[in-house]
Design a protein around this motif. Sequence first.
Motif: not given
Length: 525
Positions: A66, A422, A428, A432
Amino acid sequence: MGSEPETPTRGAVVNAVLMATLIGAFIRAVHVVPVDFPLNDGGLFFAMTRDLVANGFAIPATTSYNGADIPFLYPPLGFYLAGIVSLTGMDLFTVFRFVPLIVSILTIPAVYLLGTVALPSRFAALLATVAFAVVPRSFEWLIAGGGLTRGLGMLFAILTLWAALRLERQPSARRVVVLGVLAALTALSHPAAVAITGIWLVVILVTARARRGRLFARFLGAATVAIVAVSPWLLDMLITHGVAGILGAAQSGSNLAASIQHLLGFDVTGEPYVTLIGVFALLGIVVRASSRDWRLALWMSVILIDPRSGPTYVAPIVACAAAIALTEIIVPRLGARDLASGMVWPDASIGGAARLTLAGVLVLGVAGAIAARTAPLTPLFALPQDTRAAMVAVADVTPPDARIIVVGGTGWWVDATAEWFPVLAGRQSVATVQGAEWLGKGTWEPAVDRHVELQVCAQESVECFAAWRAEYAPAAGFVFLPRGVPGFSESGAECCPALRDALPLSGYRVVFDQPGGTLLAVPGG
């Protein structure tokens, strides 16, 4: 005149434990085999395993997951296991489906070993093994993709407790080393397992009825063995991240209120129908406490440490407590002999009523374990293929540095959409939560709050969503809304239909609308 209780042969013991293990294996496989993707979570661990393999199995300073610069502090044993298995040519997604399943199955015979030293008879140990095999809480989070580490932590935590009780009963230098090695493997598997197992060992020490000083010395020796075994990894982490980095990660992820709620409600089995095993376990704890044996109750208290992992890790304790109630109260009152004393086998001493009762409990337990996938917010689901395809398609229509708002419509712990995005999209996801716990409490708690607010806004209005984006993700250029009914849906509806219809009317441009999801560009993006 009834016949005398039979002493079991080694073959009879092996066959009984094997049967219990096969029952548990069938239950677990029912949830894993029909799907073609890891259950629920595991995206973070998938990326960490991939990073480890790409780095020649040397632990990197951070994970690529991510794009969040998350330190690679997580205990690495599971990643090494998955990485080594993937070297055979097995696809890493397949590894994350089946390795957690296999490890979860191995915890079942481990509970029998624990029962042989924690319970008064082999029959009780066998009943504990069967109870553990069918209780949903013993496997639902272990067979998910993230169960790669949770399962290893559970397995070695059970074996560590077994080794500690054996050492207490019959001390020897060899058993000190065995305890130390198993404790080290626990520490290298899962962070919560370290604290939980440590408390279990402290309880043994505090409640020991004789030679407490000598037991403390032996535990200290085992701790020395464990520290020596984990020192290469621990020193590497200290050199790379420092004490502050490790302590910062250790402060996140707890919730005392949720822990107390789990404990007071005795929400520790996850049985979807009648919580028989949970009732038996509570009864077993009361029985032991009435005779001033507080170990089971104190072992259960680890839920207060971690409401996320605690209810899972106490599953073997719950199973042992249920076995005590069955062998000391339920079965004897159905006409069987006292099965709580001595190492007896039930074949000649248990009557028809008791057999029928135990069979009924087993059938209900198996049915409940299979039906666990219908429970609210269950982890026993996998992302649909269409949703995964839509995530992969995001990479084709967005720049590599794109920041994307992924709306899953559920709690972060079962938001498989946000966790796997991701990995599958290579972009990104700004909301999350996974991985934020390793950035310290100051990052973790805002990440959870941010996710909660996003899901609320997704159900309310475009104005709420716009306000959320302006505050938390002003640089985000896209919004991803999954399609299809997720496995965790309580309403039977797909995520956020109102938002999907309203955003284009507010200037959001539809980039694509596929069967698995909708991608929209923010106004001016």
